[in-house]
Each structure stands twice: as C-alpha cells, then as structure tokens.
Scaffold this motif. Structure first.
Motif, PDB file in Angstrom:
ATOM      1  N   ARG A   2       3.817  13.111 -10.680  1.00 13.84           N
ATOM      2  CA  ARG A   2       4.417  14.446 -10.660  1.00 13.84           C
ATOM      3  C   ARG A   2       5.547  14.565 -11.672  1.00 13.84           C
ATOM      4  N   LEU A   3       6.396  13.529 -11.750  1.00 16.38           N
ATOM      5  CA  LEU A   3       7.521  13.568 -12.684  1.00 16.38           C
ATOM      6  C   LEU A   3       7.046  13.558 -14.128  1.00 16.38           C
ATOM      7  N   VAL A  15       0.839  -1.205   0.000  1.00 20.13           N
ATOM      8  CA  VAL A  15       0.000   0.000   0.000  1.00 20.13           C
ATOM      9  C   VAL A  15       0.868   1.247   0.000  1.00 20.13           C
ATOM     10  N   LEU A  16       1.839   1.295   0.897  1.00 18.97           N
ATOM     11  CA  LEU A  16       2.671   2.494   1.026  1.00 18.97           C
ATOM     12  C   LEU A  16       3.515   2.739  -0.218  1.00 18.97           C
ATOM     13  N   VAL A  17       4.166   1.685  -0.714  1.00 18.65           N
ATOM     14  CA  VAL A  17       5.055   1.837  -1.876  1.00 18.65           C
ATOM     15  C   VAL A  17       4.256   2.181  -3.129  1.00 18.65           C
ATOM     16  N   THR A  18       3.097   1.545  -3.302  1.00 17.18           N
ATOM     17  CA  THR A  18       2.291   1.800  -4.496  1.00 17.18           C
ATOM     18  C   THR A  18       1.826   3.246  -4.539  1.00 17.18           C
ATOM     19  N   PHE A  19       1.271   3.739  -3.451  1.00 16.51           N
ATOM     20  CA  PHE A  19       0.799   5.125  -3.445  1.00 16.51           C
ATOM     21  C   PHE A  19       1.962   6.109  -3.593  1.00 16.51           C
ATOM     22  N   ALA A  20       3.096   5.803  -2.952  1.00 16.19           N
ATOM     23  CA  ALA A  20       4.253   6.690  -3.079  1.00 16.19           C
ATOM     24  C   ALA A  20       4.749   6.719  -4.522  1.00 16.19           C
ATOM     25  N   ALA A  21       4.851   5.545  -5.144  1.00 18.98           N
ATOM     26  CA  ALA A  21       5.329   5.465  -6.531  1.00 18.98           C
ATOM     27  C   ALA A  21       4.375   6.174  -7.484  1.00 18.98           C
TER      28      ALA A  21
END
Length: 383
Positions: free
Chosen positions: A334-335, A322-328
């Motif tokens: 944005r990039l 959950v954390l990695v997916t939303f962060a990625a």
C-alpha cells in the motif's frame, strides 16, 4: 475466444490464494526444528500438510493459468514479438530487480559478517554459483521463489513450438511432459521445475481446444474435499518418512500437485461466490508483490529469531512469521503504491494498471516450491 468475467475473477482469486499458500511452503526451518523430528506432534504434521503437500499445487496451477491466458485467443492471433516485448517488461524486469536487489543486500550483509548460513557465501562463490544466484542460469536464484519467473520466461520463449505440438500431437506431447513432471529421475533440461513445463503446456491445450473450464463447477465442493483428503493422506506418508522421501512418495506428490491444481480450480467456483473470495479476487497486483517479497521477509525473520529464541518455541516463530510477513507485505504494498508509484509500477510489471484481456501476464489483475531449508542443487522435478 475471450475470458468471461467469472473465469477472470476466479483466476485472480486462485492467484492470491495459491501465492498465499506458497508462503507456507517457504517458512524456514533447520534440522533442529524439522517437522520430521516429531517434537510437536500435530503441529509438525500440519506443517508437512501445508508446506510439503497441499500448497505444492501452487506452481503448477499458476503455470497452467499462464499458458491458458497466452493462447486464449487462439494460435492464429498469437503475436510472438509483441508477447516477448510485453513479458520483458512484466516478467523479466521485475525478476531482475527483485532478485538482484536481494543479491546486493545479501552481499553487503555478509561483508559485515552477518547472515552467514542463510544464503550461499557470495564473496566466496564460484562464477557458476554466482550466475545462478543472480540470473538462475542453471540453478535457483538467491530469491528462491523467483525460479518460477525464470522457468515461465523459458516456457514463453518456446511457446510457439509448444502450441504447435499441442495442436498436432496433443496426447503425445502432454504424455511425455507429464512423465517428466512426475518421475523424479527425469530432467527436461531447460527448466528448473518440470511441472512448470507440463502445466504451462496443459494450459495451452485448454485454450487451443476451448475446454469448458466450468464443466465440473457443480462438483466444486466434492472435488475440493477430494484434493484436501488426498493431500492429508500424502502428508501422513511424508511425515512418517521425511525428510528423505522414497521415490514413490515423490511421484505421488508430483501427481497431486498437478491433479490437485485442477481440483482447487473447480473449488474456486464455490469460493468466488463468498464475500471473502470476491474480495480476494480484487486484490490486483498484491499477489505478485506477495510472491516476490515474501521470501526475503521470511529469511530476515528467521535470522532475527535464531539470535534470541529457544528452538523449543518454534511454533511461536511459525505463527509470527505468517502474521508478520502478510502484515508487512500488505502495508509495504500500500505504501509503495501511494508514495512511489513509479518504482511500484516497475517492480510489479505495471500490473496495477493492467486490464483484463488476452495475453494477461502470469500475475496481476485481469484485473497468477521448495521450503527455505531445501537444497539449492540444480534441476529438480519435485513440484
């Protein structure tokens, strides 16, 4: 008839919240770490509650929003040719790019001898299976959540017929489509998820009959609590009987996904008045980016995890996924917007530059499931 700013902001808020919830629906697992093994107690129940019950409201609610926006100015001002041209750019083209891009990646990875068991073997696939994986002709695409875009396109193509039926025979039309959406054994024959067809048509009904979407706003918190409680009770039944749910629970889940969407909509009346809710309503095309990108990310993380980790540590994977997916997703969104605005615009159907207004696409600014382990069989009525 126009969508006022409050309704517009709530639609954006619901898109972001519901699509974030759909991420929980697609967190992968296998039989060894199935929540129905009851190996992790409350954690497993929570997985069922989030992925199999509460967030199943996402697809029906997004479908209803799409139907509503399409006819918010009435059937007389509905320009079919213009809508088709617009949706070719905002729905069809992103579907093809995201899905075929993943298809090509999976093919290359499988040719290298990796990724076997996570996707169908594309180099050994029959032509019908390959067509489904590429274009969702009669089954789910390789980027599984994009079946929604496929079904949405079908609904848009037949939207004038649905609007005419809703105008002349509203009760019969909605009643028949509701039966298809609820009873697992019924198949509408043109969509992969019957709940999408019903909810899209219901959205048309709301627009054509100018239903007051704020009518129950004063009951926002009680209605939201009722949906949550209903989802919890359903989750208990699913937790005790899964993974092969009895038909009665499948029917109840289908009903909750439809009625629960209404409850969460009224809850948005309270959420939009909070700083967090207001902030989420301004995320724009991030909701669409999340929808298209989350499944490949989750499966990629699952592939890596299975090479190194002990199944007993699955709760750690679930949390990290959950954390990695939303962060990625947030970082990549944005990039892409800053470094490749042209490509970003095409991948998001140019939603970042869209403005609120009649006929706004299913996702994006007005600025809009199946677990990863679920079967890829053909049509299913489960919402």
């Amino acid at each position: 008839m126009t969508v006022d700013q409050n309704i517009s902001s709530r639609i954006n808020l619901m898109r972001m919240l519901l699509i974030a919830g759909i991420v929980f629906v697609h967190i992968p697992y296998n039989r060894e770490v199935s929540p129905f093994q009851h190996d992790h107690g409350l954690f497993d129940w929570l997985r069922v509650f989030l992925g199999e019950s509460l967030f199943r409201v996402g697809v029906p609610c997004l479908s209803a929003i799409s139907g509503y926006l399409l006819f918010q100015r009435g059937i007389e001002r509905f320009d079919y040719s213009r809508v088709i041209r617009s949706k070719s750019r905002t729905v069809l083209l992103p579907f093809l790019l995201w899905n075929l891009g993943l298809l090509a990646l999976v093919f290359v990875v499988q040719k290298m001898g990796a990724g076997i068991g996570y996707f169908p073997r594309l180099n050994h696939a029959t032509l019908p299976l390959l067509m489904d994986q590429a274009l969702a002709i009669d089954g789910f695409p390789v980027n599984l959540p994009l079946y929604f875009l496929r079904d949405l396109l079908i609904c848009i193509l037949i939207a004038p017929v649905l609007a005419l039926l809703v105008r002349r025979l509203p009760a019969i039309t909605l009643g028949v489509l509701f039966a298809f959406a609820v009873f697992p054994e019924l198949d509408a024959g043109i969509v992969l998820k019957n709940s999408i067809l019903f909810s899209f048509t219901f959205g048309i009904f709301l627009a054509l009959y100018r239903v007051d979407l704020k009518r129950f706003d004063d009951w926002a918190l009680p209605l939201g609590a009722l949906v949550t409680l209903s989802a919890a009770l359903l989750a208990q039944g699913l937790y005790l009987t899964g993974p092969d749910y009895p038909d009665v629970l499948l029917m109840l889940r289908n009903m909750l996904s439809i009625f629960g969407a209404g409850g969460l909509w009224f809850l948005s009346a309270a959420l939009i008045r909070t700083p967090v809710g207001l902030s989420l309503s301004r995320t724009g095309s991030l909701s669409f980016w999340t929808f298209c990108a989350h499944y490949p990310l989750l499966i990629g993380l699952w592939m890596v995890w299975n090479r190194f980790a002990d199944p007993d540590l699955y709760p750690i994977f679930y949390t990290l996924a959950v954390l990695v997916t939303f962060a990625a997703i947030i970082v990549s969104h944005r990039l892409a917007r800053q470094w490749a605005p042209g490509i970003y615009g095409v991948l998001t159907g140019h939603r970042a530059r869209a403005k609120p207004g009649p006929g706004s696409p299913a996702f994006g600014p007005p600025e809009l499931s199946l677990p990863a382990s679920a079967t890829r069989n053909k049509r299913s009525t489960n919402a």
